[in-house]
Design an enzyme around this catalytic site. Structure first.
Site, PDB file in Angstrom:
ATOM      1  CB  SER A 201       5.424   4.562  -4.845  1.00 43.71           C
ATOM      2  OG  SER A 201       6.274   4.441  -3.719  1.00 43.71           O
TER       3      SER A 201
ATOM      4  CE1 TYR B 279       1.316   3.335  -2.038  1.00 40.27           C
ATOM      5  CE2 TYR B 279       3.689   3.014  -1.831  1.00 40.27           C
ATOM      6  CZ  TYR B 279       2.611   3.805  -2.188  1.00 40.27           C
ATOM      7  OH  TYR B 279       2.828   5.070  -2.691  1.00 40.27           O
TER       8      TYR B 279
END
Length: 246
Positions: A140, A153
């Protein structure tokens, strides 16, 4: 360690939607034989029929090692080899440090970091026997900076980054290229499927929809990593810690 995608056997996890679906389509258009892994049977079977070219759909929850082993063996049995793994399956979690649910955090770590390792361990023996392979782990762009509410996350994805870097070092002599890709905000189902913090995630989705990348752009980046064998690539603008100038 460059690889030709035409005729390659490409396993894509999380293939039922978003980046995984777009990557499967792009690989098939490039002549690959694609193995679609996801939990949603109806979606991957419909996608397999649509893209053709001997595509194989295998229902698989990648957090269950026995399902991973079954899926990889099914692919090897059908095609006789495994050339590429795209570790795409993942999930978000939006919460402040004080509010992170420990069980939720463990589940996200399991899906975003442990499951990719299980997938890699399942395909590496096949790639070693072939003397070649490509593994692309989808991380990410959020790991390139810090954002409130992102700790759970981004921690899971940062762990995947390190896992990928060490795997690249260890597997190079076997002819296996391990790469990491950092998408930026992408127009997918991601925000609506977070482990927790749905309200704030949907608010962020609304705020960023005007400049979100289509999943097809991420798919193109993934396939370019397969072709080149480069260590990493990102779609993150420089203002957010990346190198993207498009």
């Amino acid at each position: 360690m460059q690889m030709e995608i035409r005729d390659a056997v490409v396993i894509v996890t999380g293939a039922s939607s978003g980046i995984g679906e777009a990557t499967a389509r792009a690989a098939a258009l490039s002549g690959a034989r694609v193995v679609l892994l996801a939990r949603r049977k109806d979606r991957i079977e419909a996608l397999a029929r649509e893209i053709g070219n001997e595509a194989l759909a295998v229902v698989c929850d990648v957090t269950h090692p026995e399902q991973v082993e079954h899926a990889v063996q099914a692919a090897a049995q059908k095609y006789g080899r495994i050339d590429v793994l795209v570790n795409n399956a993942g999930q978000g979690l939006h919460a402040t440090i004080e509010d992170i649910g420990i069980d939720d955090f463990k589940d996200v770590l399991d899906l975003n970091c442990v499951a990719p390792l299980v997938m890699m361990q399942a395909v590496i023996p096949h790639m070693r026997r072939q003397g070649a392979g490509s593994i692309v782990n989808v991380s990410s762009g959020a790991t390139l900076a810090t954002y409130p509410g992102s700790a759970a996350y981004t921690s899971s994805k940062a762990a995947l980054n390190m896992l990928s870097s060490v795997a690249r070092l260890e597997l190079a002599d076997a002819g296996i290229a391990v790469s990491i890709t950092h998408p930026f905000i992408t127009a997918t189902e991601f925000y609506g499927a977070v482990r927790s913090g749905l309200e704030s995630a949907k608010e962020q989705e609304t705020q960023t929809s005007s400049f979100a990348h289509p999943p097809e752009r991420v798919a193109d980046m993934i396939l370019e990593l397969v072709r080149s064998g480069n260590a990493q690539a990102d779609l993150v603008p420089k203002d957010y810690g990346g190198s993207f100038e498009g």
